[in-house]
Write an enzyme that holds these catalytic residues in place. Structure first.
Site, PDB file in Angstrom:
ATOM      1  N   THR B 161       0.864  -1.236  -0.031  1.00 39.39           N
ATOM      2  CA  THR B 161       0.080   0.108  -0.128  1.00 39.39           C
ATOM      3  C   THR B 161       0.987   1.371   0.067  1.00 39.39           C
ATOM      4  O   THR B 161       1.384   1.843  -0.962  1.00 39.39           O
ATOM      5  CB  THR B 161      -1.069  -0.071   1.298  1.00 39.39           C
ATOM      6  N   THR B 195      -2.379  -1.946   7.438  1.00 45.35           N
ATOM      7  CA  THR B 195      -2.487  -3.421   7.670  1.00 45.35           C
ATOM      8  C   THR B 195      -0.901  -3.821   7.650  1.00 45.35           C
ATOM      9  O   THR B 195      -0.199  -3.354   6.975  1.00 45.35           O
ATOM     10  CB  THR B 195      -3.265  -4.194   6.794  1.00 45.35           C
ATOM     11  N   ASN B 394      -0.112  10.421   6.663  1.00 44.74           N
ATOM     12  CA  ASN B 394      -1.278  10.176   7.357  1.00 44.74           C
ATOM     13  C   ASN B 394      -2.478  11.071   7.450  1.00 44.74           C
ATOM     14  O   ASN B 394      -3.563  10.895   7.737  1.00 44.74           O
ATOM     15  CB  ASN B 394      -1.052   9.686   8.694  1.00 44.74           C
TER      16      ASN B 394
END
Lengths: 399, 399
Positions: B161, B195, B394
């Protein structure tokens, strides 16, 4: 009680208190760095709450000790150095400071013992204080205080570190007694950088026990629920001094409420001026089995870096909220959880709500609400976002 | 055992495994986003460990269930969406994916039931997957896999990702059996964004119980001790599949050590590629009452924003380390603590050490050591600094 909160007044708003703030040269910048608050009585009852950190600065060890008497005549506070992790010599420095304050006040005519002087310090951990400047400053700050009745704002300025504005407030009760206060920093029990210091004063007549009750009740619901970055300082101190000068003895309930309101307002000021803040965030968890469970869950959210960076980016990322809530130490059922931002539900009944990604969080205030659907426990924690400015300010603090 | 770790090989290094990675159109970017790992046997034993988060993604619920059999033939993994918090429909999507993989493999000649197919997903929480693309991709990835014996690196790329590089490694044991693995993300139990997924393969002969023992021992000392930001994902999964194709049955001890070394190396790769990393930090706490106490203290340090921002700034701010350690839930004595950076003591015997502020932390690797002086408990947690890049990455993830 709907008495207004007045932010142009602070620790000298109640009768019987004097204060002063000076530049003693502790800070290299030459800014104000030494403050004194004096209780002229007739009463000298006091209470205090301190950091829960096991690593406690010398002034915390000292002030905790003197508070066991339930009496204080004065509080001396310095910025420019925390005097934490400085060993036995650091403790001697704190003791010497209290002795110097007691001597200077006694010389001035206010008979005081060192045991009646609380000491608070804030700034970088690990360095000894420049004691020649501190002790010279003590003489000067007593002279300054003697010169006038109100140096409250200077005192509030002298305890600032990375604060950008002084924080003070006063509440005049309709029954003719007053609570005032000043604070610096950003938290308590889980505060931000360096230290949260707060001195509260009142001219009410109140026993040390009554003050202790009011202070603990207020701190539990205010400073304890302000969590900027989950880090807990070595120096956190909140003191409440009563002069009795109003000759009014409020009920415990009235005292509790007034102290709570002053603490709550100071908390809001601390949150608004926290390091790197771009968003003021209130996280409310409801529907928890107990209030403690709700508080724990809200605190977990307030400390989650992924939640805090998302909110910095005005991103209604409810998935991160759920992921953070999923780590609570009690059993939850994700299908019963509702997550809302600014009142708009974004997740409910086990799935995302229509329009969840479009909730507007671009304003400076964000409310995050999580209903766990389990019970009646409810709590709110105030926090801030995790911004570039926070990283910037904290990556270069000691250099 | 001194077998080298080879990072140019991964899940297809052990005999009996095929893999492939394709672009199924799940990611808008058109990058690789669907991976398949097939165990051709003769054995099909397997074990898995999953996130401890109570909010668990549909693929975690599914894979946890199928793993109760101790058998797996295939693992299908997608990036581009976590399929978490998607309700019963999301679970149906996972089930349908496993059914599609089983059907496609059976068509190709490898008789497979859905109950033998683990599913892993990673990406943004909360959105349904584009199932037309997932199901179309399943057909394509089986064809791709059928075309050649080694698509291990493509598989490792297809699960990325925000990873910038694929992570894989293989260890060839001198006794002629092999462990290989691939991973993405940045943690387990307390991982970073989205994840942490990891698939490990071996051609050793090993029962499901032996695999489970080796995997849990390894995960406890590796993925469990990688803590980038304290946030725990809804999707974390580590799977270990054994084909038995080497016809060698290693001792439990040899299997444990090989799996541990592969997991440890994948952890180092995850740490080095964590979001926003500019410093690779190893925090070791020793002298704790127990290993668990040491681990708890190290984790507290690894999650402290003030410690992490200081290290981003190459600042040997031992005061923040002490302040963070002071919050451990067991009794400590600050006067017995020694804090070192890169081997240089900065705090000992209750006070700062000479030259403590001048320790050079400008390099990319930082070792923080805290000796509590209480017992023999010791643990190391890997983490990273809290940087501008972390905030940047983020704060705009879902937009």
């Amino acid at each position: 009680m709907t008495a207004p909160l007045i932010r142009t007044q602070g620790v000298t708003a109640p009768a019987g208190f004097r204060a002063a703030g000076i530049a003693a040269g502790i800070k290299a910048s030459g800014a104000l760095d030494l403050a004194l608050v004096l209780n002229e009585g007739p009463d000298h009852t006091a209470a205090g709450v301190f950091t829960r950190n096991q690593v406690q600065a010398a002034p915390v060890l000292w002030s905790r000790q003197v508070l066991t008497t339930g009496r204080l005549r004065a509080v001396v506070l310095n910025s420019g150095g925390a005097n934490a992790c400085t060993g036995p010599l650091g403790f001697q420095d704190t003791h010497a400071t209290a002795e110097a304050v007691a001597a200077a006040l006694s010389d001035w005519g206010s008979e005081t013992g060192a045991i009646e002087v609380a000491v608070c310090s804030t700034g970088l951990i690990g360095d000894r204080l420049p004691m020649d400047r501190v002790l010279g400053g003590v003489t000067e700050v007593v002279q300054e205080m003697a010169g006038g009745l109100s140096g409250g704002e200077e005192a509030a300025r002298a305890i600032m570190t990375t604060d950008t504005v002084p924080k003070q407030v006063a509440l005049h009760h309709p029954d003719n007694w007053t609570v005032g206060g000043m604070a610096k920093g950003a938290g308590m029990m889980a505060p931000s950088l360096a230290t949260m210091l707060c001195v509260l004063t009142t001219d009410a007549v109140a026993s040390a026990e009554a003050l202790d009750t009011a202070l603990r009740r207020a701190a539990t619901r205010t400073f304890d629920r302000l969590d900027i970055d989950g880090s807990c300082s070595t120096n956190d101190t909140v003191l409440l001094l009563a002069s009795g000068a109003s000759e009014i003895t409020p009920t415990q309930e009235a005292l509790d409420e007034a102290v709570l309101r002053v603490c709550d307002d100071l908390c809001a000021q601390l949150q608004a001026d926290a390091e790197g803040v771009t968003k003021r965030i209130a996280i409310t968890v409801s529907g928890a089995p107990t209030e403690d469970d709700a508080l724990g869950a809200a605190r977990l959210l307030a400390r989650d870096s992924l939640v805090k960076t998302a909110l910095f980016g005005s991103d209604p990322n409810w998935g991160r909220v759920l992921a953070a809530v999923g780590m609570v130490p009690f059993t939850i059922d994700p299908n019963r959880i509702t997550v809302s931002f600014n009142g708009s539900p974004t997740f409910a009944n086990g799935a995302g709500a229509p329009g969840a990604r479009e909730v507007d969080l671009t304003g400076p205030d964000i409310e995050v609400s999580v209903d766990l659907g389990l019970g009646t426990g409810r709590a709110t924690v105030r926090t801030t976002d995790l911004s570039h400015a926070y990283v910037e300010e904290n990556s270069a603090y000691s250099s």
